[in-house]
Design an enzyme around this catalytic site. Structure first.
Site, mmCIF file in Angstrom:
data_model
loop_
_atom_site.group_PDB
_atom_site.id
_atom_site.type_symbol
_atom_site.label_atom_id
_atom_site.label_comp_id
_atom_site.label_asym_id
_atom_site.label_seq_id
_atom_site.Cartn_x
_atom_site.Cartn_y
_atom_site.Cartn_z
ATOM 1 C CG HIS A 1 54.768 74.867 32.599
ATOM 2 N ND1 HIS A 1 55.909 74.567 33.322
ATOM 3 C CD2 HIS A 1 53.722 74.814 33.473
ATOM 4 C CE1 HIS A 1 55.555 74.358 34.585
ATOM 5 N NE2 HIS A 1 54.236 74.511 34.705
ATOM 6 C CB VAL B 1 90.281 49.852 22.848
ATOM 7 C CG1 VAL B 1 90.196 49.008 24.090
ATOM 8 C CG2 VAL B 1 90.723 48.999 21.655
ATOM 9 C CB ILE C 1 81.760 51.203 21.424
ATOM 10 C CG1 ILE C 1 81.620 52.000 20.119
ATOM 11 C CG2 ILE C 1 81.509 49.727 21.161
ATOM 12 C CD1 ILE C 1 82.626 51.614 19.041
ATOM 13 N N GLY D 1 80.770 45.662 0.286
ATOM 14 C CA GLY D 1 79.622 45.315 1.102
ATOM 15 C C GLY D 1 80.023 45.067 2.552
#
Length: 455
Positions: A438, A264, A178, A34
């Site tokens: 358009h 990182v 991130i 989980g």
């Protein structure tokens, strides 16, 4: 020891495999400690996008003067935004649990498992063995070996979801997707944000022009330092200080903030599974080695998604899972077309890409390059979108689309037309044969392709 036809580790993309195995009448074990639903649902794409959506609205209000509007955000209920995110995640997890428990032929082991021998896992003290095993075990944030990092409190893309108050100031170490997504979110929430990135550009895997425009736009709302290597962190009162070195000059600079966030990269959870005990090899970065058919170095053991690290996106993991299950259960050899696998970055502006960059394409193709701005379309002009653009990379000999890259509003939606075309051959005429409304932003796609020139 209990024996199964199929063992699946991971309830994210692994659920696709487990469902397929049950449908085939196999005895199946699902192993996951989980939270159910995997990284995307609980700690990644879904919660972060629920947070970023209101951030987008705030940024639009703050920039509405370009439309002749004078508007402002009166109040931000950070707790309410976080609560909505958590409620959504919890509800989805509950649905998955209900589905698992109702599925006949599926044994659910809600615990962490690891290999003890060939094809054998220890799960909460119980040994289970599988004829075929699928590892959809996901990944976790990388904690870099920065001096002092263990002595300070820091946030990751996972623990940030536990916040109830936005920090007054935040230093984000890492300027990949991130880092820039959460930089956008917290800046919109009123946090003073600083991003430190060791590469020369943010999100350095994207087209240079896209990186440059993203940095230009983000600098209007936060502080960005590229080419800076974070070397040390220290406690400072109720916050912390990050000491970073300029890679070009060698000069060091201190950045103070109430909070620090690490962004990182991510690492495979393969080490937690002790995959070496079943003869499964990993690469130098710890990701599980797989063949074109997602089979590991151990026959009948497969790895998909972040576990193998080929392309760490949920939609890619789901496709890999579908193909791996099909190949394993039907003795087939379908392969993943990574060239047609898109990705998006929900910064502000948004970014979406598919296929090769210009630099990559030049290595093996004679190419044409097309560029067009949003403002080149009537709808883009109506939106006063002067900076966003698209870039197409086309094979000069075949007119096939090799890559397509967009930065601007709705980029992840706009690129889907190109993705669909590339998945079925990718010839430019496939785009041109369709009639484009358009005025609509979708006109950006044919305008970009038809304006290609020899570069």
């Amino acid at each position: 020891m209990k024996n199964y036809d199929v063992i699946v580790v991971g309830s994210g993309s692994g659920m696709i495999i487990a469902s397929e195995a049950v449908d085939h009448g196999y005895s199946v074990a699902l192993v996951d400690k989980g939270p159910l639903g995997g990284t995307c649902l609980n700690l990644g794409c879904i919660p972060s996008k629920i947070l970023i959506f209101p951030a987008d609205r705030i940024a639009e209000v703050q920039q509405s003067d370009k439309l002749g509007l004078s508007a402002e955000v009166k109040d931000i209920d950070f707790k309410s935004i976080m609560k909505r995110m958590r409620q959504s995640v919890t509800k989805s997890g509950e649905h998955i649990r209900e589905s698992i428990l109702k599925t006949k032929g599926l044994d659910f082991y809600e615990a962490e498992g690891y290999f003890t021998a060939d094809y054998t896992l220890n799960v909460a003290g119980q040994q289970i063995k599988g004829e075929k095993i699928f590892l959809a075990s996901g990944s976790r944030p990388v904690v870099p070996p920065i001096k002092g990092i263990k002595e300070v409190a820091y946030l990751t893309s996972e623990t940030v979801l536990e916040l109830d108050e936005a920090p007054e100031s935040l230093v984000i170490i890492g300027g990949s997707y991130i880092g820039v997504e959460y930089g956008h979110f917290f800046a919109a929430m009123g946090t003073k944000v600083t991003i430190i990135e060791m590469a020369e550009r943010l999100i350095s895997g994207e087209e240079p022009e896209i990186c440059d425009l993203l940095e230009k736009k983000l600098k209007q709302r936060m502080t960005i330092h590229t080419g800076m290597l974070a070397e040390e962190v220290k406690k400072s009162g109720s916050g912390a200080v990050v000491i970073a070195k300029d890679k070009e000059t060698g000069n060091r600079k201190e950045f103070s903030a109430k909070a620090i966030m690490l962004a990182v990269g991510r690492r495979s959870n393969a080490d937690l599974l002790k995959v070496e005990n079943s003869g499964i090899e990993v690469n130098k970065d710890g990701f599980i080695k797989v063949s074109d058919l997602f089979e590991t170095t151990k026959k009948n053991i497969f790895a998909v998604g972040d576990a193998n690290g080929t392309q760490m996106f949920t939609h890619v993991a789901n496709r890999e899972a579908s193909l791996a299950a099909h190949n394993a259960f039907h003795n087939d050899s379908l392969k993943m077309d990574y060239g047609a696998a898109p990705h998006a970055i929900y910064s502000h502006p948004q970014i979406a890409s598919v296929g090769l960059t210009e630099a990559q394409a030049r290595q093996s193709h004679d190419i044409l390059v097309g560029k067009a701005k949003y403002f080149d379309t009537a709808k883009g002009e109506a939106m006063a979108e002067e900076d966003g653009f698209a870039k197409a990379i086309i094979d000069k000999k075949t007119d096939n689309i090799l890559g397509f890259h967009i930065i601007g509003p709705y980029a992840p939606i706009l690129i889907q037309e190109v993705v669909n075309a590339m998945a079925s051959g990718g010839h430019v005429t496939e785009i041109n044969q369709g009639i484009h409304i358009h005025p609509a932003l979708s006109e950006l796609i044919p305008i970009t392709l038809n304006g290609a020139y020899e570069a």
